[in-house]
Write an enzyme that holds these catalytic residues in place. Sequence first.
Site, mmCIF file in Angstrom:
data_model
loop_
_atom_site.group_PDB
_atom_site.id
_atom_site.type_symbol
_atom_site.label_atom_id
_atom_site.label_comp_id
_atom_site.label_asym_id
_atom_site.label_seq_id
_atom_site.Cartn_x
_atom_site.Cartn_y
_atom_site.Cartn_z
ATOM 1 N N LYS A 109 10.081 -16.556 -11.407
ATOM 2 C CA LYS A 109 9.764 -15.559 -12.448
ATOM 3 C C LYS A 109 8.586 -16.037 -13.289
ATOM 4 O O LYS A 109 7.678 -15.279 -13.592
ATOM 5 C CB LYS A 109 10.961 -15.323 -13.386
ATOM 6 C CG LYS A 109 12.094 -14.530 -12.840
ATOM 7 C CD LYS A 109 11.875 -13.029 -12.783
ATOM 8 C CE LYS A 109 11.352 -12.593 -11.461
ATOM 9 N NZ LYS A 109 12.171 -12.545 -10.333
ATOM 10 N N GLU B 221 5.354 -15.796 -11.281
ATOM 11 C CA GLU B 221 4.947 -14.419 -10.972
ATOM 12 C C GLU B 221 4.245 -13.741 -12.136
ATOM 13 O O GLU B 221 3.241 -13.078 -11.949
ATOM 14 C CB GLU B 221 6.185 -13.564 -10.623
ATOM 15 C CG GLU B 221 6.728 -13.759 -9.242
ATOM 16 C CD GLU B 221 7.938 -12.871 -8.996
ATOM 17 O OE1 GLU B 221 7.967 -12.178 -7.976
ATOM 18 O OE2 GLU B 221 8.881 -12.871 -9.819
ATOM 19 N N GLU C 282 14.911 -19.365 -9.004
ATOM 20 C CA GLU C 282 14.573 -18.004 -9.424
ATOM 21 C C GLU C 282 13.838 -18.033 -10.775
ATOM 22 O O GLU C 282 12.887 -17.278 -10.986
ATOM 23 C CB GLU C 282 15.854 -17.156 -9.476
ATOM 24 C CG GLU C 282 15.710 -15.746 -10.016
ATOM 25 C CD GLU C 282 14.706 -14.873 -9.258
ATOM 26 O OE1 GLU C 282 14.253 -15.230 -8.161
ATOM 27 O OE2 GLU C 282 14.368 -13.810 -9.815
ATOM 28 N N ASN D 182 -1.306 2.112 5.939
ATOM 29 C CA ASN D 182 -0.475 1.052 5.373
ATOM 30 C C ASN D 182 -0.100 0.143 6.538
ATOM 31 O O ASN D 182 0.296 0.627 7.586
ATOM 32 C CB ASN D 182 0.764 1.705 4.746
ATOM 33 C CG ASN D 182 1.743 0.688 4.206
ATOM 34 O OD1 ASN D 182 1.425 -0.481 4.082
ATOM 35 N ND2 ASN D 182 2.937 1.155 3.895
ATOM 36 N N GLY D 183 -0.254 -1.178 6.361
ATOM 37 C CA GLY D 183 0.079 -2.102 7.449
ATOM 38 C C GLY D 183 -1.132 -2.930 7.811
ATOM 39 O O GLY D 183 -2.125 -2.961 7.068
ATOM 40 N N HIS E 98 13.522 -38.863 -6.661
ATOM 41 C CA HIS E 98 12.890 -39.028 -5.351
ATOM 42 C C HIS E 98 11.477 -38.457 -5.319
ATOM 43 O O HIS E 98 10.951 -38.177 -4.251
ATOM 44 C CB HIS E 98 13.751 -38.369 -4.267
ATOM 45 C CG HIS E 98 15.116 -38.987 -4.180
ATOM 46 N ND1 HIS E 98 15.317 -40.283 -3.794
ATOM 47 C CD2 HIS E 98 16.335 -38.487 -4.478
ATOM 48 C CE1 HIS E 98 16.606 -40.564 -3.842
ATOM 49 N NE2 HIS E 98 17.245 -39.485 -4.254
ATOM 50 N N ARG F 19 3.779 -0.494 -5.005
ATOM 51 C CA ARG F 19 3.470 -1.042 -3.682
ATOM 52 C C ARG F 19 2.117 -1.740 -3.639
ATOM 53 O O ARG F 19 1.797 -2.399 -2.656
ATOM 54 C CB ARG F 19 3.476 0.079 -2.631
ATOM 55 C CG ARG F 19 4.769 0.820 -2.555
ATOM 56 C CD ARG F 19 4.652 1.986 -1.618
ATOM 57 N NE ARG F 19 4.773 1.548 -0.255
ATOM 58 C CZ ARG F 19 5.912 1.551 0.437
ATOM 59 N NH1 ARG F 19 7.003 1.998 -0.123
ATOM 60 N NH2 ARG F 19 5.947 1.132 1.666
ATOM 61 N N TRP G 126 -2.982 -2.566 -1.665
ATOM 62 C CA TRP G 126 -2.729 -3.992 -1.893
ATOM 63 C C TRP G 126 -3.545 -4.704 -0.836
ATOM 64 O O TRP G 126 -3.241 -4.629 0.354
ATOM 65 C CB TRP G 126 -1.242 -4.288 -1.749
ATOM 66 C CG TRP G 126 -0.895 -5.704 -2.076
ATOM 67 C CD1 TRP G 126 -0.667 -6.227 -3.326
ATOM 68 C CD2 TRP G 126 -0.705 -6.790 -1.150
ATOM 69 N NE1 TRP G 126 -0.369 -7.561 -3.227
ATOM 70 C CE2 TRP G 126 -0.391 -7.936 -1.914
ATOM 71 C CE3 TRP G 126 -0.793 -6.904 0.229
ATOM 72 C CZ2 TRP G 126 -0.144 -9.174 -1.330
ATOM 73 C CZ3 TRP G 126 -0.550 -8.142 0.812
ATOM 74 C CH2 TRP G 126 -0.229 -9.259 0.027
ATOM 75 N N LYS H 137 5.490 -4.707 -5.359
ATOM 76 C CA LYS H 137 6.953 -4.667 -5.429
ATOM 77 C C LYS H 137 7.587 -4.567 -4.047
ATOM 78 O O LYS H 137 8.631 -5.138 -3.791
ATOM 79 C CB LYS H 137 7.367 -3.472 -6.282
ATOM 80 C CG LYS H 137 8.842 -3.303 -6.448
ATOM 81 C CD LYS H 137 9.249 -3.536 -7.880
ATOM 82 C CE LYS H 137 10.725 -3.784 -8.035
ATOM 83 N NZ LYS H 137 11.021 -5.160 -8.352
ATOM 84 N N CYS I 26 0.850 -1.171 0.000
ATOM 85 C CA CYS I 26 0.000 0.000 0.000
ATOM 86 C C CYS I 26 0.898 1.237 0.000
ATOM 87 O O CYS I 26 1.969 1.229 0.598
ATOM 88 C CB CYS I 26 -0.933 0.093 1.202
ATOM 89 S SG CYS I 26 -2.060 -1.286 1.340
#
Length: 611
Positions: A488, A491, A484, A100-101, A507, A27, A75, A606, A2
């Site tokens: 990607k 995402e 990674e 925010n929070g 396995h 954000r 967000w 982000k 946020c």
Amino acid sequence: MCGIVGAIAQRPVTEILLEGLRRLEYRGYDSAGVAVLSAENAIQRTRALGKVAALSEKLAAEPIIGMTGIAHTRWATHGEPAERNAHPHMSKDRVAIVHNGIIENHEALRQELIAEGFVFESETDTEVIAHLIEHNRAKGLGLEDAVRATVDHLGGAYALAVVSNDEPDTLIVARHGSPLVLGLGLGENFIGSDVQALLPVTSRFIYLENGDFALVKRDSITIFDANNEQVEREVKESTAGMCSASLGEYRHFMHKEIFEQPQSVQLTLEGRLGNDEFIPCIIGDNVQETLARVEEIQIIACGTSYHAGLIAKYWLEEMTDLPCNVEVASEYRYRRTPKRNKVLFLTLSQSGETADTLAALDKVQTEKSMLATMTICNVAESSLIRESDFSLMTIAGPEIGVASTKAFTTQLVALQIFIGLLLQAKGNHPEKVKYLVNHLKQLPLLLEQVLDKDAAIETMSEAFIEKHNALFLGRGAQYPVAMEGALKLKEISYIHAEAYPAGELKHGPLALVDNEMPIIAVAPNTPLLEKLKSNLEEVRSRGGVLYIFADEEVSIREDEHIHTITIPKVPEILAPIVYTIPLQLLSYYTAVLKGTDVDKPRNLAKSVTVE
Ligand code: G6P
């Protein structure tokens, strides 16, 4: 998470607030809203579901004008993305707030306020704050005291900004956990979640500390600390400069940022390399003495930064013989961890504001359980840099795409610089230091060469658009590279992807392999290559279709189900950095072909400033 922006000025503030929101959209971008006080001191509020552009359109159609206002880009945590859940939240047309929070005790407060007759319009935790302020005002408190009494009852983390038609010439802000900066102007002042939001209007900032409470007026700022003592906080001139937010020839920021990597790596190396050694003062005074005493490294990070840490573990243990542990911050912060006074606590972060990483740092500082703390971070004014004993900046420049690319590769470069400095401080392996310096100098050119594979990777990505799952494989330091790569793809293309160390296939994951499951492997020429090739044969003989990024000097068996793109020969120490690039491009092109919102993928943000 946020973004908050606010302004109290001698000119209309709506456009300032909107520009701030555009700059904070990284954000969160589920919904956005503004509240501005009119000339008659009425609170005018406009909110819109979706991105800031949707709010802009609404405001263009029905402008709201005033010289004091607050704004927010959301967000979602409590309550789905919807206009009724968008901030600012109001109580009885008298108070508007942005937050925010997360307010952890919101449920109990909500029940109390409902019992007092307050009606809730949203499912958010935030709305309780607005009603609680109004409730305190109704008991006869002035606005300032009503906000103070409210924050005393809030549990959890927050940054908060309040306007009220009671006191139209004051913005009230409070910080507890989530970051908040004050921007200083001439006859006008501003607030923001970070400096980026306010760079068009000022370069002078005050960073509020945890527990701070401030009264922001046009010509004055008064700050109180957690003990309610009035305090002066240092005014800092920002070096952030204007964010290069233009796309230029690129369609997406992610594409631009992938192609910026040779340059950002070069900038991260500049001024840090001598002839055959690294330049120590870049980390802070007396760093040599501290590093000489380090006997173990504890790396803490989240997301992509965590993957950088996992790669560094391979390098650190190989090069320095010192043990290295890597853990995600959200686990570490809540675990009982032993006191280890020879351990360097190293955080990795693009933003320097990730709530869990900051909390893990706070934990070891409170417990005084480590030798020293250090951060590798991309934002000079960030909380992590301010709160760590030592810091090493990555010079990636602003990263706008939510999926991290150049921040990751510059973190890897900074980690190699750190390893070199550690070796230097220990003084016993000058040949290893020289090896690192000489290889790092080759890196920008190698990155240019691998980016030349762009068109071939774009073609390869066509095979992925109909897929629902993918497996990424690597061995050694290439295993976290595969992790990674899988992150990607998840995402930005929303394809489910997992990474495995190739030796683990048999396995379990081998059971998933059929001709519908693409298997992506990273195969540089390292001592583990032959082992990896055997693992790939296990896949092929079970009908799996392979997509391999392999060293140009390595022979890989070809058939119609083995698709190989060759990568220029690279020294083993640089392979994880170089082989990251084709995986970034593969995800990027798959997402573009699928038509997803590459730079702002659904549900993500982000900078994650809530836990
Ligand atoms: C978010 C971002 C990721 C990032 C992670 C950690 O999830 O979307 O790209 O890797 O946060 O962020 P940090 O700023 O601490 O590196």
